[in-house]
Scaffold this active site. Structure first.
Site, PDB file in Angstrom:
ATOM      1  N   TYR A 143       0.957  -1.431   0.188  1.00  0.00           N
ATOM      2  CA  TYR A 143       0.285   0.229  -0.078  1.00  0.00           C
ATOM      3  C   TYR A 143       0.918   1.308   0.046  1.00  0.00           C
ATOM      4  CZ  TYR A 143      -3.761   3.681   1.348  1.00  0.00           C
ATOM      5  OH  TYR A 143      -4.468   4.495   2.012  1.00  0.00           O
ATOM      6  N   ASP A 238       9.454   2.595   0.270  1.00  0.00           N
ATOM      7  CA  ASP A 238       8.116   3.389   0.815  1.00  0.00           C
ATOM      8  C   ASP A 238       8.357   3.028   2.277  1.00  0.00           C
ATOM      9  OD1 ASP A 238       5.879   4.223   2.088  1.00  0.00           O
ATOM     10  OD2 ASP A 238       4.636   3.390   0.970  1.00  0.00           O
ATOM     11  N   LYS A 266       3.712   8.811   8.977  1.00  0.00           N
ATOM     12  CA  LYS A 266       3.462   8.462  10.379  1.00  0.00           C
ATOM     13  C   LYS A 266       4.165   9.077  10.964  1.00  0.00           C
ATOM     14  CE  LYS A 266       0.397   4.702   8.664  1.00  0.00           C
ATOM     15  NZ  LYS A 266       0.340   4.168   6.900  1.00  0.00           N
TER      16      LYS A 266
HETATM   17  C1  LIG Z   1      -0.199   4.576   6.268  1.00  0.00           C
HETATM   18  C2  LIG Z   1       0.528   4.513   4.402  1.00  0.00           C
HETATM   19  C3  LIG Z   1       1.041   4.705   3.315  1.00  0.00           C
HETATM   20  C4  LIG Z   1      -0.216   6.229   2.724  1.00  0.00           C
HETATM   21  O1  LIG Z   1      -0.072   7.296   4.269  1.00  0.00           O
HETATM   22  P1  LIG Z   1      -0.775   8.250   4.583  1.00  0.00           P
HETATM   23  O2  LIG Z   1      -0.736   9.199   5.659  1.00  0.00           O
HETATM   24  O3  LIG Z   1      -2.028   7.533   4.991  1.00  0.00           O
HETATM   25  O4  LIG Z   1      -1.253   9.311   2.781  1.00  0.00           O
HETATM   26  C5  LIG Z   1       2.148   5.154   2.522  1.00  0.00           C
HETATM   27  N1  LIG Z   1       2.332   4.272   2.322  1.00  0.00           N
HETATM   28  C6  LIG Z   1       2.709   3.267   3.126  1.00  0.00           C
HETATM   29  C7  LIG Z   1       3.754   1.874   3.227  1.00  0.00           C
HETATM   30  C8  LIG Z   1       1.761   3.071   4.739  1.00  0.00           C
HETATM   31  O5  LIG Z   1       1.859   2.281   5.272  1.00  0.00           O
END
Ligand SMILES: *Cc1c(COP(=O)(O)O)cnc(C)c1O
Length: 432
Positions: A143, A238, A266
């Site tokens: 994601y 990511d 985060k």
């Molecule tokens: C949570 C998450 C996102 C998205 O971040 P948001 O602040 O919710 O837009 C992208 N990549 C990873 C790996 C995530 O866990």
């Protein structure tokens, strides 16, 4: 027990789609009604009905040192008194950028945005601008936020809701996103071969946390690094989840593999809305106003968010023991859960790295999207609600990782294990 939460949920549904501002919160994956929270302190959450919970979600990561962490709260209060936004530069932005560059390997320059989604969307645009190519490779079950390009076989809520490929994404966009299987280097090679000179970026969660927690096989990340270098493709890690969680320098420090661009979110904002993307100077120099790739934000680098992030990251940078402590606590929890499940003959597999822990109800190892989706969802639901009733707040989906905070004490973990023992006994009766 949840009267007030139920009332709030009904009221919310009248005015907010599904009653929530982010889908996983609606508890669709586990059934029942979501818990509405009122406050939290350290490792303990308090809901609208006055129930208490030990927190294993930690706002999906940012509360790594516990809720209402005094240095963060003080920093935010102090910043707020000097205005909540300028829409113009401040010294705080430089301080946070310097600190991140010090903590994470391979980052020369970094740009602040407002969410992980924004960070990943922007990183892809920059990679396209830099390479002059269109296509990207992502991995099934990973994601990267809700940007159009990523909603193809996505993880997290998108996976939970059975719509990993979302309506509303145009065919053209979907065609530019190629998907490979996590931990399968051959699959990635095949995509490179079939799309010679067309792949702008390969984006990956180095340690996926959005199909439960999954670990990279030995040599997998190194293999991706080699392929991307050979093909002139921008490798994007990511680290929205793993950044500042697995180590000060995230997964890149743990595995010794450097990406070309890294995305954050985060933890970086300590619970305020922040994201960031950064990496090699030659790539970051294509970003406006230095270069032609446009990316902007009215509230980007917001002083409250920068202050909160600075306070939290400073603690993590100054006290590397935090990571050892988190590791010990999580190992301890994992070992005891394993004993409990084994004792009650509950088929289970757990994946853990640092303070990320994935609990799966199945016999086999979980190494990718297809093994993650074969786990027993009914058992997870039963476990989730059993734990919730006993004051343990787990992620409300089998496709999410647990995130521990260093505010957890031995007593909290013992209480969690005792609750798991009771629930596992009930599971044994119910499912066998
Ligand atoms: C949570 C998450 C996102 C998205 O971040 P948001 O602040 O919710 O837009 C992208 N990549 C990873 C790996 C995530 O866990």
């Amino acid at each position: 027990m949840y009267e007030k939460s139920k009332q709030l949920y009904e009221r919310a549904q009248k005015f907010i789609p599904g009653g929530v501002n982010s889908p996983v919160r609606a508890f669709k994956a586990v059934g029942g009604t979501p818990v509405f929270f009122e406050k939290a302190n350290g490792a303990i959450l308090y809901d609208a009905d006055g129930n208490e919970y030990i927190d294993y979600v930690t706002s999906w990561g940012p509360m790594i040192l516990g809720h209402a962490y005094p240095p963060v709260i003080n920093a935010v209060k102090k910043a707020a008194e000097n205005s909540t936004s300028f829409g113009a530069p401040t010294e705080l932005e430089i301080e946070l950028a310097e600190l991140i560059i010090k903590m994470v390997p391979g980052i020369d320059k970094i740009r602040m945005v407002n969410s992980g989604t924004e960070a990943c969307m922007s990183a892809i645009r920059v990679a396209r601008g830099f390479t002059g190519r269109n296509k990207i490779i992502k991995f099934e079950g990973c994601y990267h936020g809700h940007g159009d390009s990523f909603l193809i076989k996505a993880g997290s809520g998108a996976l939970t809701f059975g719509t990993p490929s979302s309506p509303g994404v145009t065919k053209g966009t979907a065609e530019d996103t190629l998907t490979a299987s996590y931990n399968d280097l051959e699959d990635v090679k095949r995509l490179f071969d079939e799309n010679k000179g067309e792949i702008a970026a390969l984006i990956i969660e180095p340690v996926p946390g959005n199909m439960g927690c999954i670990l990279p096989n030995e040599g997998f990340l190194e293999g991706l690094r080699e392929l991307c270098t050979k093909e002139g493709t921008v490798l994007i890690f990511d680290e929205v989840m793993t950044g500042f969680r697995l180590a000060r320098g995230g997964a890149q420090e743990v595995y010794g593999v450097e990406a070309d661009l890294t995305t954050f979110g985060k933890i970086i904002g300590a619970g305020l809305p922040v994201g960031a993307y950064g990496g090699k100077e030659e790539i970051m120099n294509v970003v406006s106003p230095t270069g032609p790739v446009y990316q902007a934000g009215t509230l980007s680098g917001n002083p409250l968010a920068m202050s909160a992030g600075l306070a939290l990251l400073s603690e993590l940078n100054d006290n590397p023991k935090i990571y050892e402590e988190l590791d010990l606590k999580t190992t301890h929890l994992e070992e005891w859960l394993h004993r409990v499940f084994k004792h009650h003959e509950i088929p289970h597999t757990m994946n853990r790295l640092g303070s990320m822990l994935g609990i799966f109800f199945c016999e086999e190892k979980v190494t990718d999207f297809s093994t993650a989706t074969q786990t027993n969802q009914e058992m997870f639901k039963f476990f989730f609600h059993g734990m919730l009733e006993r004051g343990i707040y787990l992620p409300p989906s089998a496709y999410e990782s647990l995130f521990l905070s260093n505010a957890l004490t031995q007593e909290h973990i013992d209480k969690t294990v005792a609750a798991a023992d009771e629930v596992a006994e009930l599971m044994a009766e119910h499912f066998n």
